[in-house]
Design a protein around this motif. Structure first.
Motif, PDB file in Angstrom:
ATOM      1  N   SER A   1     -36.467 -28.247   8.800  1.00 16.85           N
ATOM      2  CA  SER A   1     -37.126 -27.104   8.994  1.00 16.85           C
ATOM      3  C   SER A   1     -36.861 -26.290  10.532  1.00 16.85           C
ATOM      4  CB  SER A   1     -38.773 -27.281   9.024  1.00 16.85           C
ATOM      5  OG  SER A   1     -39.117 -28.354   9.867  1.00 16.85           O
ATOM      6  N   GLY A   2     -35.791 -27.171  11.116  1.00 17.48           N
ATOM      7  CA  GLY A   2     -35.431 -26.533  12.328  1.00 17.48           C
ATOM      8  C   GLY A   2     -34.581 -25.128  12.279  1.00 17.48           C
ATOM      9  N   PRO A   3     -34.164 -24.605  13.445  1.00 14.22           N
ATOM     10  CA  PRO A   3     -33.314 -23.579  13.667  1.00 14.22           C
ATOM     11  C   PRO A   3     -31.842 -23.918  13.406  1.00 14.22           C
ATOM     12  CG  PRO A   3     -33.797 -24.365  15.669  1.00 14.22           C
ATOM     13  CD  PRO A   3     -34.674 -25.018  14.727  1.00 14.22           C
ATOM     14  N   ALA A   4     -30.929 -23.030  13.016  1.00 16.21           N
ATOM     15  CA  ALA A   4     -29.425 -23.330  12.589  1.00 16.21           C
ATOM     16  C   ALA A   4     -28.917 -23.885  13.816  1.00 16.21           C
ATOM     17  CB  ALA A   4     -28.929 -22.149  12.100  1.00 16.21           C
ATOM     18  N   ARG A   5     -28.046 -24.841  13.586  1.00 17.50           N
ATOM     19  CA  ARG A   5     -27.436 -25.706  14.550  1.00 17.50           C
ATOM     20  C   ARG A   5     -25.726 -25.545  14.530  1.00 17.50           C
ATOM     21  NH1 ARG A   5     -26.849 -32.175  15.524  1.00 17.50           N
ATOM     22  NH2 ARG A   5     -26.032 -32.068  17.695  1.00 17.50           N
ATOM     23  N   TYR A   6     -25.289 -25.431  13.156  1.00 17.09           N
ATOM     24  CA  TYR A   6     -24.115 -25.437  12.894  1.00 17.09           C
ATOM     25  C   TYR A   6     -24.118 -24.248  12.031  1.00 17.09           C
ATOM     26  CZ  TYR A   6     -22.766 -29.804  14.811  1.00 17.09           C
ATOM     27  OH  TYR A   6     -22.655 -30.875  15.793  1.00 17.09           O
ATOM     28  N   ILE A   7     -22.848 -23.432  12.012  1.00 16.70           N
ATOM     29  CA  ILE A   7     -22.515 -22.453  11.007  1.00 16.70           C
ATOM     30  C   ILE A   7     -20.997 -23.056  10.178  1.00 16.70           C
ATOM     31  CG2 ILE A   7     -21.717 -20.091  10.361  1.00 16.70           C
ATOM     32  CD1 ILE A   7     -24.463 -20.287  11.461  1.00 16.70           C
ATOM     33  N   VAL A   8     -21.229 -23.196   8.934  1.00 17.45           N
ATOM     34  CA  VAL A   8     -20.039 -23.377   8.111  1.00 17.45           C
ATOM     35  C   VAL A   8     -19.513 -22.292   7.465  1.00 17.45           C
ATOM     36  CG1 VAL A   8     -19.341 -25.050   6.064  1.00 17.45           C
ATOM     37  CG2 VAL A   8     -20.988 -25.779   7.573  1.00 17.45           C
ATOM     38  N   GLY A   9     -18.110 -22.027   7.801  1.00 18.01           N
ATOM     39  CA  GLY A   9     -17.537 -20.517   7.364  1.00 18.01           C
ATOM     40  C   GLY A   9     -16.512 -21.105   6.314  1.00 18.01           C
ATOM     41  N   LEU A  10     -16.596 -20.820   5.208  1.00 14.82           N
ATOM     42  CA  LEU A  10     -15.519 -20.897   4.196  1.00 14.82           C
ATOM     43  C   LEU A  10     -14.992 -19.411   3.978  1.00 14.82           C
ATOM     44  CD1 LEU A  10     -17.610 -22.828   1.483  1.00 14.82           C
ATOM     45  CD2 LEU A  10     -16.494 -23.672   3.580  1.00 14.82           C
ATOM     46  N   GLY A  11     -13.327 -19.593   4.251  1.00 13.80           N
ATOM     47  CA  GLY A  11     -12.752 -18.318   4.026  1.00 13.80           C
ATOM     48  C   GLY A  11     -11.962 -18.302   2.739  1.00 13.80           C
ATOM     49  N   ARG A  12     -11.716 -17.152   2.265  1.00 11.81           N
ATOM     50  CA  ARG A  12     -10.581 -16.994   1.207  1.00 11.81           C
ATOM     51  C   ARG A  12      -9.911 -15.492   1.684  1.00 11.81           C
ATOM     52  NH1 ARG A  12     -14.212 -18.390  -4.066  1.00 11.81           N
ATOM     53  NH2 ARG A  12     -13.739 -20.623  -4.322  1.00 11.81           N
ATOM     54  N   ARG A  13      -8.580 -15.529   1.401  1.00 12.94           N
ATOM     55  CA  ARG A  13      -7.712 -14.215   1.618  1.00 12.94           C
ATOM     56  C   ARG A  13      -8.264 -13.013   0.820  1.00 12.94           C
ATOM     57  NH1 ARG A  13      -4.196 -18.764   2.883  1.00 12.94           N
ATOM     58  NH2 ARG A  13      -3.630 -18.842   4.974  1.00 12.94           N
ATOM     59  N   LEU A  14      -8.500 -13.478  -0.439  1.00 16.23           N
ATOM     60  CA  LEU A  14      -8.733 -12.288  -1.752  1.00 16.23           C
ATOM     61  C   LEU A  14     -10.121 -11.898  -1.150  1.00 16.23           C
ATOM     62  CD1 LEU A  14      -8.064 -14.155  -4.768  1.00 16.23           C
ATOM     63  CD2 LEU A  14      -6.573 -12.447  -3.755  1.00 16.23           C
ATOM     64  N   PRO A  15     -10.064 -10.170  -1.127  1.00 11.09           N
ATOM     65  CA  PRO A  15     -11.145  -9.503  -0.663  1.00 11.09           C
ATOM     66  C   PRO A  15     -12.482  -9.914  -1.375  1.00 11.09           C
ATOM     67  CG  PRO A  15      -9.447  -8.038  -0.862  1.00 11.09           C
ATOM     68  CD  PRO A  15      -8.923  -9.560  -1.622  1.00 11.09           C
TER      69      PRO A  15
END
Length: 233
Positions: free
Chosen positions: A186-200
């Protein structure tokens, strides 16, 4: 493929091309000599449009059969869709199982290890696991509204967010999925996981986020354990 086989295939294709479609008289003559054809092969009727009575006469029996046939086609289409959903869910379960195994077998429970595991198990072009505290003030300000109710984000992130998370590994035309990882349930965000794809449209706002939420829960357990290990020392 040998030349002989190629020639044989070519001759077969030529024979098929030279075959003529049988005339109506030939078909009628065959049916006269095989009156039980439709009894032996009832599946043929599924592909035949049977004539109804002349207009404006309406046969309730014929109308009923047409409705039943339409419902059967609709049900078949719905069943095919359910089969596809089941196949997609089975594939998602397989991927998550493999992801779990990789996380459990990891000896170094760090964000870098999580990045490598995600990139190895899922169809993405780039992955970043960034502590929220490491992001600059402008990026945190842009993410603030989303972090108030951090369901996974899918789409084209703001250029500042994209550059802060992915650097030059994700082009401006690419798309991303962002997952907030809390330090506690229930705590605040500690990390951001970013997944990226080159397709729009590789990640788009119309897609479901349940699978991404499951990835986030597993990543949170992995990073939470790492935090607990660090706190002991």
């Amino acid at each position: 493929m040998s030349e002989n086989v190629a020639f044989e295939l070519a001759d077969t294709d030529a024979e098929v091309d030279n075959q003529q479609t049988p005339s109506a008289e030939t078909v009628l003559a065959y049916l006269r000599t095989h009156p039980d054809l439709f009894l032996e092969h009832p599946e043929i009727l599924d592909h035949i449009e049977l004539p109804g009575p002349p207009q404006p006469v309406v046969s309730l029996h014929h109308w009923q059969l047409r409705r039943w046939r339409g419902q059967a086609l609709h049900n078949r289409h719905a069943l095919d869709q359910l089969h596809q959903v089941a196949a997609d869910n089975a594939e998602a379960d397989r991927l998550l199982h493999r992801f779990c195994e990789g996380l459990l077998n990891a000896t170094d429970r760090s964000p870098a290890t999580l990045e490598k595991q995600i990139q190895a198990d899922f169809d993405i072009d780039t992955c970043r696991v960034v502590p929220l505290a490491d992001l600059d003030g402008e990026t945190r300000k842009l993410l603030a509204g989303w972090l108030d109710n951090p369901t996974p984000f899918c789409g084209r992130p703001h250029d500042t967010v994209r550059e802060s998370l992915f650097g030059d590994t994700l082009p401006q035309t690419g798309s991303a999925a962002l997952i907030a990882i809390p330090s506690k349930a229930s705590g605040p965000a500690r990390y951001i996981v970013g997944l990226g794809r080159r397709l729009p449209d590789g990640f788009n706002p119309a897609q479901g986020t349940h699978f991404l939420e499951q990835i986030g829960e597993l990543a949170g357990a992995f990073l939470g354990q790492a935090a607990s290990d660090n706190d002991r020392y």
